[in-house]
Design a protein around this motif. Sequence first.
Motif, PDB file in Angstrom:
ATOM      1  N   TYR A  80      -0.445  -0.380  -2.928  1.00  0.00           N
ATOM      2  CA  TYR A  80      -0.543  -0.391  -4.385  1.00  0.00           C
ATOM      3  C   TYR A  80      -1.221  -1.690  -4.830  1.00  0.00           C
ATOM      4  CZ  TYR A  80       3.363  -3.688  -4.364  1.00  0.00           C
ATOM      5  OH  TYR A  80       4.148  -4.788  -4.142  1.00  0.00           O
ATOM      6  N   ILE A  81      -1.453  -1.833  -6.126  1.00  0.00           N
ATOM      7  CA  ILE A  81      -2.117  -3.014  -6.690  1.00  0.00           C
ATOM      8  C   ILE A  81      -1.084  -3.870  -7.410  1.00  0.00           C
ATOM      9  CG2 ILE A  81      -3.922  -3.850  -8.242  1.00  0.00           C
ATOM     10  CD1 ILE A  81      -5.247  -1.060  -7.913  1.00  0.00           C
ATOM     11  N   LYS A  90      -3.871  -8.185  -6.242  1.00  0.00           N
ATOM     12  CA  LYS A  90      -3.625  -8.159  -4.807  1.00  0.00           C
ATOM     13  C   LYS A  90      -3.601  -6.718  -4.310  1.00  0.00           C
ATOM     14  CE  LYS A  90      -0.757 -12.355  -4.674  1.00  0.00           C
ATOM     15  NZ  LYS A  90       0.592 -12.897  -4.331  1.00  0.00           N
ATOM     16  N   ASN A  91      -4.301  -6.466  -3.216  1.00  0.00           N
ATOM     17  CA  ASN A  91      -4.250  -5.188  -2.518  1.00  0.00           C
ATOM     18  C   ASN A  91      -3.077  -5.274  -1.534  1.00  0.00           C
ATOM     19  OD1 ASN A  91      -4.623  -2.934  -0.867  1.00  0.00           O
ATOM     20  ND2 ASN A  91      -6.841  -3.123  -0.811  1.00  0.00           N
ATOM     21  N   LYS A  92      -1.980  -4.556  -1.844  1.00  0.00           N
ATOM     22  CA  LYS A  92      -0.727  -4.721  -1.113  1.00  0.00           C
ATOM     23  C   LYS A  92      -0.426  -3.527  -0.205  1.00  0.00           C
ATOM     24  CE  LYS A  92       1.841  -7.634  -1.919  1.00  0.00           C
ATOM     25  NZ  LYS A  92       2.003  -9.021  -1.410  1.00  0.00           N
ATOM     26  N   TYR A  93       0.314  -3.816   0.857  1.00  0.00           N
ATOM     27  CA  TYR A  93       0.908  -2.759   1.668  1.00  0.00           C
ATOM     28  C   TYR A  93       2.330  -3.179   1.992  1.00  0.00           C
ATOM     29  CZ  TYR A  93       1.015   1.449   4.450  1.00  0.00           C
ATOM     30  OH  TYR A  93       1.303   2.729   4.894  1.00  0.00           O
ATOM     31  N   THR A  94       3.277  -2.334   1.598  1.00  0.00           N
ATOM     32  CA  THR A  94       4.682  -2.689   1.666  1.00  0.00           C
ATOM     33  C   THR A  94       5.454  -1.681   2.501  1.00  0.00           C
ATOM     34  OG1 THR A  94       4.548  -3.684  -0.534  1.00  0.00           O
ATOM     35  CG2 THR A  94       6.746  -3.168   0.283  1.00  0.00           C
ATOM     36  N   ILE A  95       6.308  -2.182   3.378  1.00  0.00           N
ATOM     37  CA  ILE A  95       7.211  -1.340   4.153  1.00  0.00           C
ATOM     38  C   ILE A  95       8.581  -1.384   3.482  1.00  0.00           C
ATOM     39  CG2 ILE A  95       8.200  -0.846   6.416  1.00  0.00           C
ATOM     40  CD1 ILE A  95       5.157  -0.693   6.403  1.00  0.00           C
ATOM     41  N   CYS A 104       8.912  -5.714   4.493  1.00  0.00           N
ATOM     42  CA  CYS A 104       7.824  -6.688   4.515  1.00  0.00           C
ATOM     43  C   CYS A 104       6.785  -6.293   3.481  1.00  0.00           C
ATOM     44  CB  CYS A 104       7.211  -6.871   5.902  1.00  0.00           C
ATOM     45  SG  CYS A 104       6.415  -5.416   6.601  1.00  0.00           S
ATOM     46  N   ASN A 105       6.053  -7.273   3.000  1.00  0.00           N
ATOM     47  CA  ASN A 105       5.143  -7.081   1.877  1.00  0.00           C
ATOM     48  C   ASN A 105       3.848  -7.833   2.185  1.00  0.00           C
ATOM     49  OD1 ASN A 105       4.374  -6.098  -0.585  1.00  0.00           O
ATOM     50  ND2 ASN A 105       5.705  -7.406  -1.798  1.00  0.00           N
TER      51      ASN A 105
END
Length: 265
Positions: A80-81, A90-95, A104-105
């Motif tokens: 998500y943004i 920020k281009n994010k990827y979150t578990i 984690c982020n």
Amino acid sequence: MKIGLVQNNILWENKQFNLNSSKEYFKKAKTLNIDLLLFPELSFTGFTMNTKMFQESDSYTIHYMSNLCKTYDINVGIGYIQQCTGEKAKNKYTIISKSGDILCNYTKIHPFSYSNEDKYYISGNEIVWCNINNIILSPFICYDLRFPEVFQIASKKADLITIAANWPCSRSAQWISLLKARAIENQCYITGVNRIGIGNNITYSGNSMIINPLGEIIAYGEDGTDDIIVGDIRKDFIIEVQNSFKFKQDRREELYYQLNNKINS
């Protein structure tokens, strides 16, 4: 650990529709007994530069997905943004855990300058890890795949490295080759989860896959197929491969650092 890769058609910049549609993948993942469900990069908008419209300051997407994780008892990875100070996002990827907590982020370290992503998103500066079912994983995003140095660092701890992408079909051969190379170089599992369909006039073919530490593709998403690609991550196999051929102990990282400084001096 059983992992599922969501190879889906992200409706361009229709965030709420894509969020609502994600429930169907959770339902299917539950029937497949999947432990970790991974969605592609910028999972609910597509690879948009319209950060002003879609950036979040309230973690709306995180809260939405956390509820689904708790409802279906499944861990998930989503992109998500995130809004940040200044003009860029920020281009994010979150578990997110099955109990709805952030494990984690990650912020994309390498914005894709070829498409001007760097003009809209800041660069991340950290590698992150988390533990699910005794499997240590580290997430990366799309263009990061072309930079093997960060994978070498991540694999010092990681059993599994995930790459969430919006990778166009025009470069699908490179996608496949790079994913296999990263698995062989790092002696860990690599997953690449990529979207299908058309977004912003760019065609995506999927080719999502799970690759074992020997570089063998053990699960694969056919071109253009909307599906969950499923495979098992085996800790015992990782240990077996790493113990049978200990080439990583022959890396000379101090020398590489010195050579890099020398050539740049």
